[in-house]
Motif scaffolding. Structure first.
Motif, PDB file in Angstrom:
ATOM      1  N   HIS A  28       0.834  -1.175   0.000  1.00 60.71           N
ATOM      2  CA  HIS A  28       0.000   0.000   0.000  1.00 60.71           C
ATOM      3  C   HIS A  28       0.895   1.261   0.000  1.00 60.71           C
ATOM      4  O   HIS A  28       1.818   1.353   0.824  1.00 60.71           O
ATOM      5  CB  HIS A  28      -0.763  -0.119   1.336  1.00 60.71           C
ATOM      6  CG  HIS A  28      -1.813   0.873   1.555  1.00 60.71           C
ATOM      7  ND1 HIS A  28      -3.032   0.768   0.950  1.00 60.71           N
ATOM      8  CD2 HIS A  28      -1.849   1.982   2.342  1.00 60.71           C
ATOM      9  CE1 HIS A  28      -3.780   1.774   1.372  1.00 60.71           C
ATOM     10  NE2 HIS A  28      -3.091   2.519   2.201  1.00 60.71           N
ATOM     11  N   GLY A  29       0.660   2.187  -0.936  1.00 61.71           N
ATOM     12  CA  GLY A  29       1.426   3.438  -0.915  1.00 61.71           C
ATOM     13  C   GLY A  29       2.895   3.285  -1.245  1.00 61.71           C
ATOM     14  O   GLY A  29       3.716   4.089  -0.807  1.00 61.71           O
ATOM     15  N   ARG A 195      -1.730   8.913  -2.331  1.00 64.91           N
ATOM     16  CA  ARG A 195      -3.109   8.597  -1.914  1.00 64.91           C
ATOM     17  C   ARG A 195      -3.214   7.181  -1.375  1.00 64.91           C
ATOM     18  O   ARG A 195      -4.296   6.717  -1.050  1.00 64.91           O
ATOM     19  CB  ARG A 195      -4.065   8.712  -3.109  1.00 64.91           C
ATOM     20  CG  ARG A 195      -4.367  10.113  -3.567  1.00 64.91           C
ATOM     21  CD  ARG A 195      -5.633  10.137  -4.438  1.00 64.91           C
ATOM     22  NE  ARG A 195      -5.577   9.246  -5.585  1.00 64.91           N
ATOM     23  CZ  ARG A 195      -5.014   9.553  -6.748  1.00 64.91           C
ATOM     24  NH1 ARG A 195      -4.469  10.733  -6.917  1.00 64.91           N
ATOM     25  NH2 ARG A 195      -4.999   8.693  -7.739  1.00 64.91           N
ATOM     26  N   GLY A 196      -2.104   6.444  -1.337  1.00 62.47           N
ATOM     27  CA  GLY A 196      -2.122   5.094  -0.790  1.00 62.47           C
ATOM     28  C   GLY A 196      -2.241   4.004  -1.828  1.00 62.47           C
ATOM     29  O   GLY A 196      -2.339   2.820  -1.495  1.00 62.47           O
TER      30      GLY A 196
END
Ligand code: ADP
Ligand code: MG
Length: 252
Positions: A28-29, A195-196
């Motif tokens: 994630h991200g 934004r991930g």
């Protein structure tokens, strides 16, 4: 948190070993870049991970669940979106309609729901916002066939981003772009990451890789020959040689 991971991926095409026991994960991200010479298996890796081809062996997990046998449409519904090295737009449609295609797999606004007037309005608003984010709001009604190469690549990015993906998979997104368009694509990748969104990027422009990648995986003849934190991988003389880069200048 790991968004997408793969272990032991293998793919053969006749006598060619295109993927040779490849492991990879993208959090994630995080931006993970895959680099390597032509024919080293980068596109094949993306095809295996996005359900375009079913690898001969290996396991793929999305958010911890097994998706090894999942076809591309199911992965798209679960937030795995991609662009293609050769670009795949619907030439006779306008930019807006091309971006709307990206919402077809959206669980909230997709498929038949587009026939509902309030959903159609919401879809259109989302597509216009996605075109705005790539700097093409004023070109929404243009047939993509008349757009410049850089604009077309940005329409593809808008189509990929419109449904708020979990992971964005990009195959050489800056190939053939002007420096300005290249910087625009770089900024869009960074914005998505912030934004991930997890980003898996195949990219030949190592300045872009150095600017956006958190980690790098180096493929040669289908095998992972180096990997790790971007800065140290790009400083590795063996990697620089393999990827046709000049040696790093040593301070006197
Ligand atoms: P890259 O994207 O790193 O340039 P590819 O993944 O496109 O490399 O190709 C890896 C190897 O697999 C190459 O030798 C290529 O010719 C071969 N290959 C890729 N796709 C196919 C296919 N559909 N059929 C046969 N050979 C393929
Ligand atoms: Mg390729």
């Amino acid at each position: 948190m790991t968004t997408l991971s793969a272990t032991g991926l293998r793919q053969r095409f006749g006598g060619v070993v295109a993927l040779d026991d490849v492991d990879l994960s993208v959090d994630h991200g995080e931006v993970v870049a895959v680099i390597g010479p032509n024919g080293s298996g980068k596109t094949t890796l993306l095809n295996a991970l996005t359900g375009i081809l079913r690898p001969d062996a290996g396991r793929i997990e999305l958010m911890g669940g097994d998706v090894t046998a999942a076809p591309a449409p199911r992965l798209a519904r679960r937030g795995v979106v991609r662009t293609f090295q050769d670009g795949r737009l619907l030439e006779s449609l306008c930019a807006l309609d091309n971006v709307l295609v990206g919402l077809h797999a959206d669980p909230r606004d997709g498929a038949w729901r587009g026939w509902l007037p309030w959903v159609a309005r919401r879809r259109r608003g989302r597509a216009i916002a996605a075109l705005d984010a790539v700097g093409l709001r004023d070109r929404w009604s243009a047939r993509v066939a008349v757009l410049s190469h850089g604009q077309r690549r940005r329409v593809e990015l808008a189509r990929a981003l419109v449904a708020d993906p979990r992971i964005l998979v990009l195959d050489e997104p800056t190939a053939g772009l002007t420096p300005e368009d290249t910087h625009a694509v770089r900024d869009l990748i960074v914005a998505a990451r912030n934004r991930g969104v997890a980003v898996l990027l195949v990219e030949h422009d190592l300045d872009i890789v150095g600017a956006v990648a958190d980690r790098i995986l180096v493929l040669d003849a289908g095998a992972v020959v180096a990997g790790g934190v971007a800065r140290s991988v790009l400083a590795d003389a063996r990697v620089r040689h393999l990827c046709g880069m000049a040696a790093v200048e040593q301070p006197a």
